[in-house]
Design an enzyme around this catalytic site. Sequence first.
Site, PDB file in Angstrom:
ATOM      1  N   HIS A  35      -9.426   3.685  -1.068  1.00  0.00           N
ATOM      2  CA  HIS A  35      -8.056   3.180  -1.011  1.00  0.00           C
ATOM      3  C   HIS A  35      -7.730   2.314  -2.229  1.00  0.00           C
ATOM      4  O   HIS A  35      -7.609   1.095  -2.123  1.00  0.00           O
ATOM      5  CB  HIS A  35      -7.886   2.386   0.296  1.00  0.00           C
ATOM      6  CG  HIS A  35      -6.504   1.906   0.580  1.00  0.00           C
ATOM      7  ND1 HIS A  35      -5.365   2.497   0.066  1.00  0.00           N
ATOM      8  CD2 HIS A  35      -6.065   0.869   1.354  1.00  0.00           C
ATOM      9  CE1 HIS A  35      -4.298   1.837   0.509  1.00  0.00           C
ATOM     10  NE2 HIS A  35      -4.693   0.848   1.276  1.00  0.00           N
TER      11      HIS A  35
ATOM     12  N   SER B  20     -11.052   0.405   5.138  1.00  0.00           N
ATOM     13  CA  SER B  20     -10.818   1.221   3.947  1.00  0.00           C
ATOM     14  C   SER B  20     -11.737   0.747   2.831  1.00  0.00           C
ATOM     15  O   SER B  20     -12.088  -0.420   2.741  1.00  0.00           O
ATOM     16  CB  SER B  20      -9.358   1.145   3.502  1.00  0.00           C
ATOM     17  OG  SER B  20      -8.930  -0.184   3.392  1.00  0.00           O
TER      18      SER B  20
ATOM     19  N   CYS C  82       0.813  -1.222   0.000  1.00  0.00           N
ATOM     20  CA  CYS C  82       0.000   0.000   0.000  1.00  0.00           C
ATOM     21  C   CYS C  82       0.843   1.268   0.000  1.00  0.00           C
ATOM     22  O   CYS C  82       0.308   2.367  -0.088  1.00  0.00           O
ATOM     23  CB  CYS C  82      -0.963  -0.009   1.179  1.00  0.00           C
ATOM     24  SG  CYS C  82      -2.082  -1.421   1.112  1.00  0.00           S
TER      25      CYS C  82
END
Lengths: 399, 129
Positions: A346, A217, A81
Amino acid sequence: MAENAWILGIHMTKFGKRPTDDVVDLASEAALGALKDAGVGMKDIQVLAAGNLRGGGGLAQALQKQIGQTGIPAFNVANACATGATALRVAIMAIKAGEADFGLAVGAEKLSGVGLLTGNTARAEGDEWTPAGRFGAVTGLDGRTGTETMPGVFAQVGMEYGHKYGGASFELFAKIAEKNHAHSTLNPLAAYQKRFTLDQIMNDVMIAYPNTRSMCSANCDGGAAAVVVSEAKLRTLSLEQQRRAIKVSASVLTSDPWQAACQVLPDINTLTKAAANQAYEQAGLGPSDLDLVELHDCFATAELVHYDNLGLCETGGAADFCNSGATWRDGTTPVNVSGGLESKGHPISATGIANIWEVCHHLRGEAGDRQIEGARAGLAHVIGLGSACGVHILEKSAA
Amino acid sequence: MAEPVPMVDYLILDERPHLRATLCSDCGATYFDRRNACAHCGGTSFSHQDVPTQGTLISFSIVHHAAPGIPTPFVAGIVDCDGTAARGNIINTPPDPEHVTLGMKVRLATYSLGEKAGVEAIGYGFEPA
């Protein structure tokens, strides 16, 4: 003395369901938007770094084939991420090394409807018990020795903080999601712009206690890109470009230093603290100088620990800090005024540039209804589990 | 019937089942996985160390959504076994925040994973002490 780097142009696509766009469409939209914002073209760019995790690789070249094949060095990066922040870090390193005056960093992801990112499939079981892997396991361990799912892993991260310092209740974690969902109502590019009450959040579908669905998320599609420029080159550009340019006062990427406990539960604290400390040192700023912070709230349970890791509160004081209201947009330290990963969304490889876009937008005074008035300095933070941590501190141009 | 096999190679099935850590001979760092070298000091010489079977639950999550085929809900826990942290499910108690709490004392417990080709496999978790 290494060359200073500035953000010359930056762009974030609308996050959400983008059924007719593929990863290259999202990356192209972001990159072309950033180039336009910068007032330059692909012919000016001397280094490209691009990241995407789920599209099969080679985004940098696929992007070049759509928007400009100029033969420059192209880096495909992957850091979970933190992929977007890693792409930006690569472009900034090239500037600092004096190898390029203009660099382009891009992150894009298709994530709508993906579900759990890890722990999606159980191990296939054979007719005999056969030890395999680094634990000599005779069966799939997900669900047997804990969990491989991200909501569960990050739930444990928040609960561990609660065990250490106290005060971290289910309701406290839900309050973090309440704030971020409230913030996103002012962000037209957010995947979700719906406010939820604390009751709605706590009574939502339980994914991994204490994280309910609205505390996780939001999987969505999106892209983000940034054009970086050397300070020497910036001084030759138009006054308007110089006025809107944002100074990269710190650009840091860290990985896990060895810790006994991180062998069993990922430790997202130590490397974040290290990145934050290095960033504050580079920038010559402290947490109290920040007008806004975009941090990696992949789950509500994660946001809590990063208040502490980024030095926004006293050690062990994250629960009190949260309860004080300091992190709301009208508080002393606005955190995730974009809506954060929980509500803005996200799209994993875009996140580490989209958070920079948010901060730049405020520093330029261009954030519209959600503008943090008079913002002069901000921090953007991401974590890629494994782990990689990116921290950037950005400052408004003095010009 | 053949000897039972452990779910993982760091679960030792003797009279008093326990976990066994891999210990770096140079710096004392502990691991549960197969090692190439020590991530702390770079040493390549290892021995083994038995891990205490009693511990304190220092973190957990009650997992309600997992891959198809994995029964839910279950409690994923991190247990501090007198200085060595270990992963394990919290078992033999209802999976809810009334029965599973931070700081609770737990102990290692084993259970059968079933039989394949005439061999039983044994798993482990931690139960309230």
